[in-house]
Design an enzyme around this catalytic site. Structure first.
Site, PDB file in Angstrom:
ATOM      1  CE1 TYR A   1      -3.713   2.543   1.204  1.00 28.03           C
ATOM      2  CE2 TYR A   1      -1.786   3.592   2.161  1.00 28.03           C
ATOM      3  CZ  TYR A   1      -3.106   3.650   1.758  1.00 28.03           C
ATOM      4  OH  TYR A   1      -3.815   4.806   1.906  1.00 28.03           O
TER       5      TYR A   1
ATOM      6  CD  GLU B   1      -6.223   4.589  -0.570  1.00 24.00           C
ATOM      7  OE1 GLU B   1      -7.300   4.425  -1.188  1.00 24.00           O
ATOM      8  OE2 GLU B   1      -6.156   4.593   0.670  1.00 24.00           O
TER       9      GLU B   1
END
Ligand code: GDP
Ligand code: MN
Length: 398
Positions: free
Chosen positions: A119, A207
């Site tokens: 991530y 993101e």
């Protein structure tokens, strides 16, 4: 302004960030053509079909599926386009899917190689006023869940705006993600290009979840969730075309066109206020009195009859609204003008207004305004004090 995955990936690609390649398709036939073209360009025979909606968690809701041949591409694309995709981030009704991204399969196996998911996001840390890279070894999962269960697996890197992201910071990130060799080098390049893209596009969030390490040690963006700062859009006229109004709340879009600052909320008390600060205070007061605001609405400085009527119409589009509280401070605009505006708008709208209205006007000519309301013969209650107004709202709801 939020972007679709495919749009975010295009921006990333233009800044040299490696991405999972894909082509957007509006129907099953286009999806098959897209798959053929991708196969010609990348050699991949497998494709992932990904719903393009402004909501995360698509995989969990059945909006991301693997197709192993062209028949499956056609069948899956046909099934996803037109569906109401329900994910942990949508309402129970879901979001209608208008298009899919047909992407190359990048989770292919190689001899002795393994894939892993990370991530990585770039966002503004409002606490420090600096951009920050947030990253984790736990890719592909909902980051809120990771934060709750294993917060020690989330790392942060703050960026000094005077010097930007420094090479040692990119290396630190690659190191903390447990990478070595070529994957390590790829990750440092990935992170610095990602940061460049974020800054140059005036975004408030980028993101990437998951960032994939392929089995042959390439680092690439498999997903992209991008929010561009609306206040910077004037510097990026080309991004305006990326806005997809189908993804936004219809009421908010209409209010925006009328020049009203409106945000849809969950409660049942409609609010019409001038000034953002007073609007916030009004919402607080409604809550304190035991109610729930149905919206945030700042009508701005010129609360004349036309604007008040436009605001009424917007508020009444929300079927949850059971009462409307108008709280206007008459400084530049005189209270009696606003009161006349309310009365005129009410009369113009005939029987469209079926909920009680509580009006509080304070400031220049407030007393004349109150008289106007009280003598109008309409189902409008006037209030002088802030608390009195909130209590009257609760009384009509009870
Ligand atoms: P999200 O669910 O909305 O976050 O959508 P993502 O783009 O993150 O995709 C969801 C999941 O699909 C990823 O976490 C991957 O596990 C899987 N996925 C995405 N691309 C591929 C691919 O090329 N091949 C395979 N096998 N799985 C993929
Ligand atoms: Mn994702």
């Amino acid at each position: 302004m939020n972007l679709h995955e495919y749009q975010g990936k295009e921006i990333l690609n233009s800044f040299g960030v490696r991405i999972q390649r894909g082509i957007v398709a509006q129907n099953a036939k286009e999806a098959v053509e897209a798959a053929k073209q991708l196969t010609a360009e990348t050699g991949t025979g497998w494709h992932v079909i990904k719903a393009q909606v402004h909501a995360g968690g698509r995989g969990k809701g059945g909006g991301v599926k693997l197709a192993k041949n062209l028949e499956e591409v056609e069948q899956i694309a046909g099934q996803i386009i037109g569906m109401d995709l329900v994910t942990p981030q949508t309402s129970a009704e879901g979001k209608r899917v208008h298009q899919v991204l047909v992407a190359e399969d990048v989770y292919y196996p190689t001899e002795g190689g393994e894939t892993s998911e990370f991530y990585v996001s770039v966002l503004l840390n409002r606490g420090t006023g600096r951009n920050m890279i947030m990253y984790s070894t736990e890719g592909g999962m909902d980051i809120e869940t990771v934060a709750e269960n294993t917060p020690h697996l989330i790392f942060h890197e703050e960026i000094d705006p005077a010097v930007g992201l420094l090479p040692f910071q990119a290396r630190k990130i690659a190191f903390n993600l447990g990478l070595s060799g070529n994957a390590f080098k790829e990750m440092t390049k990935f992170v610095s290009s990602l940061y460049k893209a974020y800054v140059a596009s005036d975004s408030s969030m980028f993101e990437i979840n998951p960032v994939l390490k392929t089995s042959d040690d390439k680092i690439m963006a498999v997903d992209a969730k991008v929010t561009i700062d609306d206040n910077a859009l004037y510097r990026h006229k080309d991004y305006l075309a990326l806005r997809d109004l189908r993804e936004e709340s219809a009421i908010e879009v209409e209010a925006g066109e009328l020049g009203l600052n409106y945000v849809d909320l969950d409660g049942n008390v409609g609010c019409m206020v001038n000034g953002a600060g007073l609007a916030m205070a009004t919402m607080d007061l409604i809550k304190q009195a035991g109610g729930e605001p149905a919206n945030f609405l700042d009508v701005g400085g010129t609360a004349d009859a036309a604007r008040v009527e436009a605001a009424f119409r917007i508020i009444l589009k929300d079927p949850a609204v059971k009462a409307i509280l108008i709280n206007i401070f008459g400084g530049i605009v005189r209270c009696d003008r606003v009161a006349q505006g309310v009365v005129d708008a009410y009369k113009n709208m005939g029987d469209a207004i079926k909920v009680p209205i509580i009006v509080r006007l304070q400031g220049t000519n407030a007393d004349i305004a109150k008289e106007l309301i009280d003598n109008s013969g309409l189902d409008v209650l006037s209030a002088t004090e802030f608390q009195e107004a909130a209590d009257k709202v609760q009384a009509v709801l009870a």
